[in-house]
Scaffold this active site. Structure first.
Site, PDB file in Angstrom:
ATOM      1  N   LYS A   1       0.849  -1.195   0.000  1.00  0.00           N
ATOM      2  CA  LYS A   1       0.000   0.000   0.000  1.00  0.00           C
ATOM      3  C   LYS A   1       0.892   1.256   0.000  1.00  0.00           C
ATOM      4  O   LYS A   1       1.777   1.389   0.848  1.00  0.00           O
ATOM      5  CB  LYS A   1      -0.915   0.003   1.230  1.00  0.00           C
ATOM      6  CG  LYS A   1      -1.942  -1.128   1.207  1.00  0.00           C
ATOM      7  CD  LYS A   1      -2.760  -1.188   2.491  1.00  0.00           C
ATOM      8  CE  LYS A   1      -3.674   0.001   2.645  1.00  0.00           C
ATOM      9  NZ  LYS A   1      -4.523  -0.140   3.884  1.00  0.00           N
TER      10      LYS A   1
HETATM   11  O1  G3P Z   1      -7.935   0.753   5.056  1.00  0.00           O
HETATM   12  C1  G3P Z   1      -7.920   2.147   5.334  1.00  0.00           C
HETATM   13  C2  G3P Z   1      -8.802   2.395   6.405  1.00  0.00           C
HETATM   14  O2  G3P Z   1      -8.359   1.539   7.414  1.00  0.00           O
HETATM   15  C3  G3P Z   1      -9.000   3.739   7.003  1.00  0.00           C
HETATM   16  O3  G3P Z   1     -10.073   3.541   7.863  1.00  0.00           O
HETATM   17  O4  G3P Z   1     -11.521   3.865   9.788  1.00  0.00           O
HETATM   18  O5  G3P Z   1      -9.197   4.779   9.803  1.00  0.00           O
HETATM   19  O6  G3P Z   1     -10.949   5.786   8.354  1.00  0.00           O
HETATM   20  P1  G3P Z   1     -10.449   4.572   9.029  1.00  0.00           P
END
Ligand code: G3P
Length: 226
Positions: free
Chosen positions: A89
């Protein structure tokens, strides 16, 4: 489509891999940091444990921490050599795009992450990323429209980079996830609590209990007698 768990919690992965049609696990530095207890595993050991929790078959997505292209590429090479079936990533910054282009030349698969706009996602796809991760809830939380952004990105990819998959990410509700799936996203990553909500409806348990009651009332036992 491919469904991933967005977690580094080994026991949750083990438990849910048995139940769900999971293609693998996605992580980022925050997720890795959050999933660790008092004795954090080195990254390589954590990835091995996650892989073991999924019968050694599933795909892993692991993010670089560096923020300049050369160091991103170095980290990506190291991660790529850790294990098969790993996608690196890369945040879609200016330096990230440099890294994605070069990693494509090196045949190292990448996912463009931290995508907050459809144009940003398209640039990562045209630069050579295999997956693009739009951040649905984070866009909503900024007062934007995460689902609309995913719809725009899906349209752009279908037109200009049909081999590139959206891996929709950042969810706070099952509805957000469902809407991405209905838009035709080829992959999605869900936190443990969100994916569990898809299979934890009290009405389902009540329906199953009623089947057992009705059968027992008629036949006096809980077996089909076949
Ligand atoms: O995979 C990316 C994601 O984990 C971001 O999620 O919940 O931190 O916005 P969040």
């Amino acid at each position: 489509m491919e469904i991933y768990l967005d977690t580094s919690d080994i026991s949750a992965v083990e438990r849910l891999y048995r139940i769900l049609p999971l293609a693998g696990v996605t992580t980022n530095p925050s997720i890795v940091a959050k999933g660790q207890g008092k004795n954090p595993l080195p990254l390589k050991s954590l990835l091995r444990a996650l892989r073991n929790a999924m019968d050694n078959q599933a795909r892993l997505f692991v993010q670089v921490l560096a923020n300049n292209a050369q160091d991103m590429i170095t980290e990506a090479q190291i991660l790529h050599e850790y294990t098969d079936n790993l996608v690196v990533k890369i945040p879609v910054t200016a330096e990230g795009l440099v890294a994605i282009k070069q990693l494509k030349q090196m045949n190292i698969p990448t996912l463009g992450t931290a995508v907050y706009g459809a144009g940003q996602g398209l640039l990562a796809a045209l630069s050579g990323a295999d997956y693009i991760a739009p951040y649905v809830n984070r866009v909503d939380a900024q007062g934007g429209n995460g689902i609309q952004m995913v719809a725009e990105l899906q349209k752009l990819l279908t037109e200009h980079a049909p081999h590139v998959k959206i891996l929709a990410a950042s969810f706070k509700t099952p509805r957000q996830a469902l809407e991405c799936m209905m838009l035709g996203c080829k992959s999605i990553t869900l936190p443990v609590d969100i994916i569990e909500q898809f299979i934890a409806d009290p009405a389902v348990d009540a329906a199953v209990t009623q089947f057992e009651h009705d059968w027992q009332n008629a036949f006096g036992n809980k077996s089909l007698n076949i």
